[in-house]
Every structure is written in C-alpha cells, then in structure tokens.
Design a protein around this motif. Structure first.
Motif, PDB file in Angstrom:
ATOM      1  N   ASN A  65       1.004  -0.822  -0.157  1.00 34.60           N
ATOM      2  CA  ASN A  65      -0.210  -0.040  -0.276  1.00 34.60           C
ATOM      3  C   ASN A  65       1.082   0.817  -0.671  1.00 34.60           C
ATOM      4  O   ASN A  65       0.702   2.494  -1.305  1.00 34.60           O
ATOM      5  CB  ASN A  65      -0.754   0.160   1.229  1.00 34.60           C
ATOM      6  CG  ASN A  65      -2.135   1.111   1.604  1.00 34.60           C
ATOM      7  OD1 ASN A  65      -1.912   1.728   0.144  1.00 34.60           O
ATOM      8  ND2 ASN A  65      -2.489   0.973   2.523  1.00 34.60           N
ATOM      9  N   LEU A  68       1.837   1.139  -3.286  1.00 35.20           N
ATOM     10  CA  LEU A  68       1.306   1.794  -4.562  1.00 35.20           C
ATOM     11  C   LEU A  68       0.433   3.665  -4.163  1.00 35.20           C
ATOM     12  O   LEU A  68       0.949   4.083  -5.049  1.00 35.20           O
ATOM     13  CB  LEU A  68      -0.255   1.328  -4.283  1.00 35.20           C
ATOM     14  CG  LEU A  68       0.554  -0.088  -4.973  1.00 35.20           C
ATOM     15  CD1 LEU A  68      -1.150  -1.258  -4.382  1.00 35.20           C
ATOM     16  CD2 LEU A  68       0.649  -0.651  -6.424  1.00 35.20           C
ATOM     17  N   ARG A  69       0.984   3.774  -3.045  1.00 34.25           N
ATOM     18  CA  ARG A  69       0.405   5.609  -2.797  1.00 34.25           C
ATOM     19  C   ARG A  69       1.870   5.842  -3.707  1.00 34.25           C
ATOM     20  O   ARG A  69       1.357   7.488  -4.036  1.00 34.25           O
ATOM     21  CB  ARG A  69       0.088   5.493  -1.257  1.00 34.25           C
ATOM     22  CG  ARG A  69      -0.996   5.803  -0.548  1.00 34.25           C
ATOM     23  CD  ARG A  69      -1.138   5.447   0.556  1.00 34.25           C
ATOM     24  NE  ARG A  69      -2.058   4.845   1.487  1.00 34.25           N
ATOM     25  CZ  ARG A  69      -3.311   5.854   0.874  1.00 34.25           C
ATOM     26  NH1 ARG A  69      -3.300   6.857   0.819  1.00 34.25           N
ATOM     27  NH2 ARG A  69      -4.028   5.298   1.583  1.00 34.25           N
ATOM     28  N   GLU A  71       3.483   5.757  -5.464  1.00 32.14           N
ATOM     29  CA  GLU A  71       4.063   5.776  -7.605  1.00 32.14           C
ATOM     30  C   GLU A  71       2.273   6.255  -7.841  1.00 32.14           C
ATOM     31  O   GLU A  71       2.521   7.371  -8.546  1.00 32.14           O
ATOM     32  CB  GLU A  71       3.770   4.273  -7.350  1.00 32.14           C
ATOM     33  CG  GLU A  71       3.674   4.001  -8.736  1.00 32.14           C
ATOM     34  CD  GLU A  71       3.053   2.499  -9.833  1.00 32.14           C
ATOM     35  OE1 GLU A  71       3.326   2.943 -10.572  1.00 32.14           O
ATOM     36  OE2 GLU A  71       4.036   2.040  -8.593  1.00 32.14           O
ATOM     37  N   LEU A  72       1.782   6.578  -6.456  1.00 33.22           N
ATOM     38  CA  LEU A  72       0.594   6.976  -7.524  1.00 33.22           C
ATOM     39  C   LEU A  72       0.731   8.666  -6.939  1.00 33.22           C
ATOM     40  O   LEU A  72       0.985   9.529  -7.405  1.00 33.22           O
ATOM     41  CB  LEU A  72      -0.387   7.490  -6.426  1.00 33.22           C
ATOM     42  CG  LEU A  72      -2.532   7.862  -6.425  1.00 33.22           C
ATOM     43  CD1 LEU A  72      -2.648   7.105  -7.819  1.00 33.22           C
ATOM     44  CD2 LEU A  72      -2.951   7.475  -5.496  1.00 33.22           C
ATOM     45  N   SER A  74       3.722  10.418  -7.607  1.00 30.91           N
ATOM     46  CA  SER A  74       4.307  10.404  -8.887  1.00 30.91           C
ATOM     47  C   SER A  74       3.364  10.363 -10.071  1.00 30.91           C
ATOM     48  O   SER A  74       4.035  11.278 -10.786  1.00 30.91           O
ATOM     49  CB  SER A  74       5.714   8.855  -8.797  1.00 30.91           C
ATOM     50  OG  SER A  74       5.788   9.439 -10.010  1.00 30.91           O
ATOM     51  N   VAL A  75       2.663   9.540 -10.446  1.00 28.05           N
ATOM     52  CA  VAL A  75       1.487   9.526 -11.138  1.00 28.05           C
ATOM     53  C   VAL A  75       1.002  11.068 -11.512  1.00 28.05           C
ATOM     54  O   VAL A  75       1.123  11.541 -12.621  1.00 28.05           O
ATOM     55  CB  VAL A  75       0.913   8.363 -11.496  1.00 28.05           C
ATOM     56  CG1 VAL A  75       0.518   8.474 -12.648  1.00 28.05           C
ATOM     57  CG2 VAL A  75       2.272   7.524 -11.841  1.00 28.05           C
ATOM     58  N   LYS A  76       1.364  11.513 -10.404  1.00 22.03           N
ATOM     59  CA  LYS A  76       0.459  12.789 -10.062  1.00 22.03           C
ATOM     60  C   LYS A  76       0.962  14.073 -10.373  1.00 22.03           C
ATOM     61  O   LYS A  76       0.664  14.387 -11.009  1.00 22.03           O
ATOM     62  CB  LYS A  76      -0.644  12.983  -8.540  1.00 22.03           C
ATOM     63  CG  LYS A  76      -1.811  11.791  -8.051  1.00 22.03           C
ATOM     64  CD  LYS A  76      -1.950  12.538  -7.120  1.00 22.03           C
ATOM     65  CE  LYS A  76      -3.727  11.810  -6.697  1.00 22.03           C
ATOM     66  NZ  LYS A  76      -3.905  12.173  -5.407  1.00 22.03           N
TER      67      LYS A  76
END
Length: 105
Positions: A65, A68-69, A71-72, A74-76
C-alpha cells in the motif's frame, strides 16, 4: 385422518426448514463478505484468531500500500505537468521552446 394430514404437511415443513437453513447460510455469507463480525448463539462477536501468517500478510499488504501510494503521488505530479502543457496557450509554449533552441550568450 391424522396420518393423512401429517403426510400432507410433511413436504411443506421440510421445504420451510430447507429455506430457513439456506437463508441462514446466505446471511452469514453476506456478513463475512462485507466484513461484519460473526456472532455466536449468545449474540457475542466471534473474531478470528490472529496468527503469525495473518500478521505477516497484513505487514506485506501495508508495505505494498505504501509503495502504491508513492507511485500514485509520482503519477499525479506527472499528470499535473501534462495538464499544464495541454491547457497552456500554444503561443507561450512555442516561445519557451524557441528560447531553449537559441544558444545562450
């Protein structure tokens, strides 16, 4: 006459019993599926015992988790840059590109 009445009601009673047991199984399945605690015959919650394996699984899921947070996030950030480029006026963007192409003095 009593035997005839009993023979006539026996299938109906068996059907009602089967429906009742099926309903109990279905409601228990729904409770488990949606995370409600199971109850014993006295209405007290029955919680599953925690084992080392379960604790290890929780630890691994927590680590995943966190990854994934990150990575999220970074994607944002990348999406914000793309949105700025797409919604930017074409004229200003072309000026910035041309400024990068000119040699610095």
């Amino acid at each position: 006459m009593n035997a005839d009445l009993l023979n006539a009601l026996a299938p109906a009673a068996a059907l009602i019993g089967i429906i009742a047991v099926g309903g109990w199984i279905f409601t228990t399945w729904l409770r488990v599926k949606h995370g409600y605690p199971l109850e014993n015959s006295w209405g007290k919650a029955v919680y599953p015992k925690t084992s080392d394996e379960a604790m290890e699984r929780v630890k691994l899921i927590s680590q995943e988790n966190a990854q994934l947070r990150a990575e999220l996030g970074s994607v944002k950030d990348r999406l914000a840059v793309i949105e700025r480029i797409v919604t930017d006026e074409g004229n200003r963007l072309s000026h910035e590109i041309e400024a990068l192409r000119r040699p610095a003095n």
